[in-house]
Design a protein around this motif. Structure first.
Motif, short mmCIF file in Angstrom:
data_model
loop_
_atom_site.label_atom_id
_atom_site.label_comp_id
_atom_site.label_asym_id
_atom_site.label_seq_id
_atom_site.Cartn_x
_atom_site.Cartn_y
_atom_site.Cartn_z
N GLU A 184 -2.35 6.27 4.06
CA GLU A 184 -3.41 5.87 4.49
C GLU A 184 -4.38 7.07 4.91
O GLU A 184 -5.55 6.98 5.14
CB GLU A 184 -3.33 4.94 5.98
N THR A 185 -3.85 8.21 4.84
CA THR A 185 -4.52 9.47 4.95
C THR A 185 -5.23 9.83 3.81
O THR A 185 -6.05 10.96 3.73
CB THR A 185 -3.71 10.48 5.61
N ALA A 197 -12.35 2.12 5.73
CA ALA A 197 -11.89 0.71 6.70
C ALA A 197 -10.82 1.12 7.55
O ALA A 197 -9.91 1.84 7.20
CB ALA A 197 -12.05 -0.32 5.59
N SER A 198 -10.68 0.35 8.56
CA SER A 198 -9.57 0.35 9.49
C SER A 198 -8.34 -0.47 9.11
O SER A 198 -7.47 -0.16 9.73
CB SER A 198 -9.95 -0.18 10.96
N ASP A 199 -8.81 -1.41 8.11
CA ASP A 199 -7.59 -2.34 7.58
C ASP A 199 -6.80 -2.02 6.36
O ASP A 199 -6.23 -2.85 5.78
CB ASP A 199 -8.32 -3.78 7.68
N ILE A 200 -7.13 -0.64 5.99
CA ILE A 200 -6.51 -0.45 4.52
C ILE A 200 -4.92 -0.33 4.72
O ILE A 200 -4.31 0.17 5.68
CB ILE A 200 -6.94 1.15 4.32
N ASN A 201 -4.24 -0.93 3.78
CA ASN A 201 -2.73 -0.90 3.55
C ASN A 201 -2.39 -0.55 2.13
O ASN A 201 -3.24 -1.03 1.23
CB ASN A 201 -2.19 -2.24 3.78
N PHE A 202 -1.29 0.16 2.01
CA PHE A 202 -0.96 0.32 0.64
C PHE A 202 0.55 -0.15 0.55
O PHE A 202 1.28 -0.11 1.47
CB PHE A 202 -0.94 1.93 0.61
N TRP A 203 1.02 -0.34 -0.64
CA TRP A 203 2.26 -0.75 -0.92
C TRP A 203 2.57 -0.78 -2.54
O TRP A 203 1.70 -0.72 -3.26
CB TRP A 203 2.71 -2.13 -0.45
N GLY A 204 4.01 -0.76 -2.62
CA GLY A 204 4.30 -0.77 -4.19
C GLY A 204 4.06 0.37 -4.93
O GLY A 204 3.40 0.20 -5.93
N VAL A 205 4.54 1.52 -4.57
CA VAL A 205 4.03 2.74 -5.46
C VAL A 205 4.79 2.70 -6.76
O VAL A 205 5.97 2.40 -6.75
CB VAL A 205 4.35 4.09 -4.73
N THR A 217 -0.82 -0.70 -4.71
CA THR A 217 -1.53 -1.56 -4.19
C THR A 217 -2.29 -1.13 -3.07
O THR A 217 -1.63 -0.68 -2.16
CB THR A 217 -0.86 -3.12 -3.88
N LEU A 218 -3.75 -1.33 -3.15
CA LEU A 218 -4.51 -1.07 -1.83
C LEU A 218 -4.91 -2.60 -1.47
O LEU A 218 -5.35 -3.32 -2.20
CB LEU A 218 -5.67 -0.54 -2.17
#
Length: 340
Positions: A184-185, A197-205, A217-218
């Motif tokens: 998220e940085t 945005a304040s609701d950003i999430n990442f997963w599944g690299v 995934t964003l």
């Protein structure tokens, strides 16, 4: 009876009730663990042994079959996945390996709280370094060279189907031990423009061979995107919408992913995206796949599906990556496949 004595009796009774409830919970959990550790008649053959990540033509995975080796990292020959599986002493919630490096995500439920950690492993499955995790293990990946490791955890909620969930995705350079605690940085480019945005999430690299490029995934504003990232530039760029848990093919031309069917359902179908043409091909699997698929080779992907009639257990299936053929049961009682 005095007022003070009455209060003391009420307090003692409450303590006894709570102690009884606590004892019941502990005994119930112990009974469940005991049942899980009993080998089942007709289940897969499992033998204790050693495993090295230098071995070829084998599939490593987390063993889900009932018995003393449940959740242990195990392996079978890739040419004979139904053979007796070799189970190690290492137990993981999630596991992956590549390039002689492994990552094991562990989760231990204690009396007061859950303990989660990531173990960086050498080729002999010995722990090189341990990292505390901020939440429940979800996804794990290693780059083809073994230099980079990534993991995703849930820091609230319990799954991607939860109405309220947050994830944290970290990437580790296994040579320098430099850790990026959260993606998220990174700077985000969405539709060609900087996005905040304040609701950003990442997963599944998933990693490319150059140890710089990755896909993930964003999630933001109720939508998911496939992003291509650069570690050196600390940026990610959106490529396609409604893409989750990407997995890059060995030849780096395609990405397998799960696609949400209808916007308000918790159903996902498996697709393959051609990175050159942007064409999306639905795969033959028609069950909902809530997993990050793994490429066994350039023609086949594997993924976990819940076992029929067995709560908390999954089986590994495979399917052709070009949309033809039919799903094939690969390994019963297993998850987190890693082709060696």
């Amino acid at each position: 009876m005095t007022s003070m004595r009455r209060r003391l009796l009420v307090l003692v009774a409450a303590v006894l009730v709570l102690a009884g409830v606590g004892t019941g919970v502990v005994l119930h959990a112990a009974a469940r663990a005991d049942r899980a550790n009993r080998p089942q008649a007709g289940g897969p053959a499992v033998g204790e042994g050693t495993l090295t990540l230098r071995q070829k033509h084998r599939i490593a995975f987390v063993n889900g079959a009932a018995g003393p080796h449940r959740t242990a990292v195990a392996a079978v020959p890739s040419t004979d996945p139904g053979a007796t599986r070799t189970a190690t002493h290492l137990k993981c919630a999630r596991f992956y390996a590549a390039g002689g490096t492994g990552i094991c995500l562990q989760s231990t439920t204690g009396v007061l709280k859950q303990s989660n950690r990531a173990l960086l492993l050498d080729a002999d499955l010995r722990t090189r370094r341990t990292f505390a995790l901020a939440g429940t293990p979800s996804r794990a990946r290693i780059s083809p060279s073994g230099r980079l490791a990534a993991w995703t955890v849930f820091v609230s909620g319990e799954s991607y189907s939860s109405a309220f969930f947050s994830t944290r995705t970290s990437i580790l350079d296994t040579r320098t031990m430099r850790l990026i605690p959260s993606l998220e940085t990174f700077s985000v480019i969405r539709d060609g423009k900087p996005y905040h945005a304040s609701d950003i999430n990442f997963w599944g690299v998933t990693f490319a061979h150059d140890d710089d490029t990755f896909y993930a995934t964003l999630n933001t504003a109720g939508k998911t995107y496939l992003v291509r990232g650069s570690l050196s530039r600390r940026t990610v760029t959106t490529l396609a919408e409604n893409v989750e848990c990407p997995s890059l093919s060995p030849d780096e031309t395609r990405v397998a992913f799960k696609k949400r069917i209808l916007s308000r359902t918790d159903l996902w179908h498996e697709y393959v995206l051609d990175l050159r043409t942007s064409k999306q091909t639905p795969l033959a699997e028609r069950h909902s796949v809530d997993d990050q698929a793994t490429w066994l080779d350039n023609r086949t992907v594997a993924y976990a599906l819940p076992s029929q009639g067995k709560v908390g257990t999954s089986d590994l299936w495979s399917v052709p990556a070009d949309g033809t053929g039919a799903p094939r049961l690969l390994i019963t009682g297993a998850s987190s496949p890693a082709p060696l």
